[in-house]
Design a protein around this motif. Structure first.
Motif, PDB file in Angstrom:
ATOM      1  N   LYS A  74       0.894  -1.376  -0.101  1.00  0.00           N
ATOM      2  CA  LYS A  74      -0.009   0.093   0.004  1.00  0.00           C
ATOM      3  C   LYS A  74       0.843   1.063   0.120  1.00  0.00           C
ATOM      4  CE  LYS A  74      -3.900  -2.670   0.876  1.00  0.00           C
ATOM      5  NZ  LYS A  74      -5.034  -2.478  -0.388  1.00  0.00           N
ATOM      6  N   VAL A  75       0.601   2.160  -0.992  1.00  0.00           N
ATOM      7  CA  VAL A  75       1.436   3.323  -1.032  1.00  0.00           C
ATOM      8  C   VAL A  75       0.667   4.613  -0.577  1.00  0.00           C
ATOM      9  CG1 VAL A  75       2.702   4.951  -2.763  1.00  0.00           C
ATOM     10  CG2 VAL A  75       2.417   2.270  -3.143  1.00  0.00           C
ATOM     11  N   LEU A  76       1.522   5.445   0.488  1.00  0.00           N
ATOM     12  CA  LEU A  76       1.055   6.501   1.229  1.00  0.00           C
ATOM     13  C   LEU A  76       1.011   7.730   0.192  1.00  0.00           C
ATOM     14  CD1 LEU A  76       2.807   6.180   4.518  1.00  0.00           C
ATOM     15  CD2 LEU A  76       0.352   6.273   4.184  1.00  0.00           C
ATOM     16  N   ASP A  77       0.188   8.838   0.293  1.00  0.00           N
ATOM     17  CA  ASP A  77       0.241   9.768  -0.543  1.00  0.00           C
ATOM     18  C   ASP A  77       1.508  10.871  -0.177  1.00  0.00           C
ATOM     19  OD1 ASP A  77      -0.517  11.272   1.835  1.00  0.00           O
ATOM     20  OD2 ASP A  77      -2.531  11.820   0.897  1.00  0.00           O
ATOM     21  N   ASP A  78       1.687  11.886  -0.682  1.00  0.00           N
ATOM     22  CA  ASP A  78       2.916  12.598  -0.274  1.00  0.00           C
ATOM     23  C   ASP A  78       2.811  13.371   1.142  1.00  0.00           C
ATOM     24  OD1 ASP A  78       4.110  12.497  -2.726  1.00  0.00           O
ATOM     25  OD2 ASP A  78       3.086  14.055  -3.752  1.00  0.00           O
ATOM     26  N   LYS A  79       1.417  13.349   1.755  1.00  0.00           N
ATOM     27  CA  LYS A  79       1.353  14.018   2.901  1.00  0.00           C
ATOM     28  C   LYS A  79       1.291  13.039   4.037  1.00  0.00           C
ATOM     29  CE  LYS A  79      -1.190  18.078   1.271  1.00  0.00           C
ATOM     30  NZ  LYS A  79      -2.349  18.438   0.847  1.00  0.00           N
ATOM     31  N   LEU A  80       1.638  11.475   3.518  1.00  0.00           N
ATOM     32  CA  LEU A  80       1.492  10.386   4.747  1.00  0.00           C
ATOM     33  C   LEU A  80       0.150  10.582   5.306  1.00  0.00           C
ATOM     34  CD1 LEU A  80       5.128  11.018   6.167  1.00  0.00           C
ATOM     35  CD2 LEU A  80       4.548   9.419   4.186  1.00  0.00           C
ATOM     36  N   ALA A  81      -0.838  10.905   4.744  1.00  0.00           N
ATOM     37  CA  ALA A  81      -2.216  10.834   5.408  1.00  0.00           C
ATOM     38  C   ALA A  81      -2.989   9.763   4.669  1.00  0.00           C
ATOM     39  CB  ALA A  81      -2.818  12.297   5.242  1.00  0.00           C
ATOM     40  N   ALA A  82      -3.195   9.494   3.429  1.00  0.00           N
ATOM     41  CA  ALA A  82      -3.948   8.571   2.673  1.00  0.00           C
ATOM     42  C   ALA A  82      -3.339   7.612   1.797  1.00  0.00           C
ATOM     43  CB  ALA A  82      -5.054   9.372   1.818  1.00  0.00           C
ATOM     44  N   ILE A  83      -4.124   6.618   1.445  1.00  0.00           N
ATOM     45  CA  ILE A  83      -3.805   5.583   0.538  1.00  0.00           C
ATOM     46  C   ILE A  83      -4.803   5.394  -0.214  1.00  0.00           C
ATOM     47  CG2 ILE A  83      -3.354   3.091   0.359  1.00  0.00           C
ATOM     48  CD1 ILE A  83      -2.032   3.064   3.160  1.00  0.00           C
ATOM     49  N   GLN A  84      -4.644   5.564  -1.684  1.00  0.00           N
ATOM     50  CA  GLN A  84      -5.763   5.848  -2.740  1.00  0.00           C
ATOM     51  C   GLN A  84      -6.908   6.501  -2.242  1.00  0.00           C
ATOM     52  OE1 GLN A  84      -6.124   1.390  -3.198  1.00  0.00           O
ATOM     53  NE2 GLN A  84      -4.755   1.705  -5.209  1.00  0.00           N
ATOM     54  N   GLY A  85      -6.727   7.574  -1.550  1.00  0.00           N
ATOM     55  CA  GLY A  85      -7.735   8.715  -1.117  1.00  0.00           C
ATOM     56  C   GLY A  85      -8.396   8.417   0.231  1.00  0.00           C
ATOM     57  N   GLN A  86      -8.152   7.154   0.849  1.00  0.00           N
ATOM     58  CA  GLN A  86      -8.765   6.923   2.164  1.00  0.00           C
ATOM     59  C   GLN A  86      -7.662   7.280   3.065  1.00  0.00           C
ATOM     60  OE1 GLN A  86     -10.233   2.708   1.541  1.00  0.00           O
ATOM     61  NE2 GLN A  86     -12.143   3.631   2.116  1.00  0.00           N
ATOM     62  N   PRO A  87      -7.974   7.455   4.428  1.00  0.00           N
ATOM     63  CA  PRO A  87      -7.095   7.670   5.611  1.00  0.00           C
ATOM     64  C   PRO A  87      -6.123   6.505   5.538  1.00  0.00           C
ATOM     65  CG  PRO A  87      -9.194   8.234   6.045  1.00  0.00           C
ATOM     66  CD  PRO A  87      -9.658   7.790   4.788  1.00  0.00           C
ATOM     67  N   TRP A  88      -5.049   6.243   5.619  1.00  0.00           N
ATOM     68  CA  TRP A  88      -4.141   5.319   5.684  1.00  0.00           C
ATOM     69  C   TRP A  88      -4.581   4.122   6.856  1.00  0.00           C
ATOM     70  CZ3 TRP A  88      -1.050   3.428   9.432  1.00  0.00           C
ATOM     71  CH2 TRP A  88      -0.533   4.218  10.335  1.00  0.00           C
ATOM     72  N   LEU A  89      -4.785   4.815   8.041  1.00  0.00           N
ATOM     73  CA  LEU A  89      -5.319   4.052   9.019  1.00  0.00           C
ATOM     74  C   LEU A  89      -6.229   2.953   8.717  1.00  0.00           C
ATOM     75  CD1 LEU A  89      -5.006   3.699  12.111  1.00  0.00           C
ATOM     76  CD2 LEU A  89      -6.364   5.320  12.523  1.00  0.00           C
ATOM     77  N   VAL A  90      -7.488   3.653   8.113  1.00  0.00           N
ATOM     78  CA  VAL A  90      -8.459   2.833   7.895  1.00  0.00           C
ATOM     79  C   VAL A  90      -8.044   1.710   6.794  1.00  0.00           C
ATOM     80  CG1 VAL A  90     -10.775   2.802   6.621  1.00  0.00           C
ATOM     81  CG2 VAL A  90     -10.144   4.756   8.325  1.00  0.00           C
ATOM     82  N   VAL A  91      -7.367   2.061   5.990  1.00  0.00           N
ATOM     83  CA  VAL A  91      -6.829   0.965   4.994  1.00  0.00           C
ATOM     84  C   VAL A  91      -6.073  -0.021   5.582  1.00  0.00           C
ATOM     85  CG1 VAL A  91      -5.373   0.672   2.656  1.00  0.00           C
ATOM     86  CG2 VAL A  91      -6.946   2.669   2.936  1.00  0.00           C
ATOM     87  N   VAL A  92      -5.263   0.467   6.477  1.00  0.00           N
ATOM     88  CA  VAL A  92      -4.322  -0.582   7.148  1.00  0.00           C
ATOM     89  C   VAL A  92      -5.201  -1.412   8.103  1.00  0.00           C
ATOM     90  CG1 VAL A  92      -2.386  -0.970   8.695  1.00  0.00           C
ATOM     91  CG2 VAL A  92      -2.102   0.580   6.753  1.00  0.00           C
TER      92      VAL A  92
END
Length: 105
Positions: A74-92
């Motif tokens: 899974k790849v984080l966005d540049d701000k380390l906030a999201a993965i494919q538009g969803q909050p990274w925490l939710v995706v993980v």
């Protein structure tokens, strides 16, 4: 606690929430090596039990190497906030099979 201190500060709050939800601590800044020990790729975080790798945006080109080795990348966005538009925490959390607790619970 040590994992939170070793990780990027932008990810610390999410890691704490994952721990509360029952996630095992991830490895921070791990490397993927072949059978001869040659490093093929690195990641920001991995959960070995789930073969889940979380990559920073500047590591996106390494996702194929992780996937070829049988991992989900899974790849984080540049701000380390999201993965494919969803909050990274939710995706993980979903990838780890966890349900996040709301702040008020």
């Amino acid at each position: 606690q040590a994992v939170v201190e070793q990780s990027l500060s932008e990810l610390a709050g999410g890691l704490k929430s994952l721990a509360v939800a029952g996630a095992s601590p991830p490895e921070v800044a791990p490397e993927l090596a072949d059978e001869k020990g040659k490093v093929l790729a690195d990641a920001e975080l991995t959960w070995v039990d789930h073969k889940l790798a979380v990559l920073r945006a500047d590591q996106a080109d390494l996702a194929d190497a992780w996937q070829a080795a049988g991992w989900t990348a899974k790849v984080l966005d540049d701000k380390l906030a999201a993965i494919q538009g969803q909050p990274w925490l939710v995706v993980v959390a979903e990838a780890l099979g966890l349900t996040l607790k709301n702040e008020g619970e």
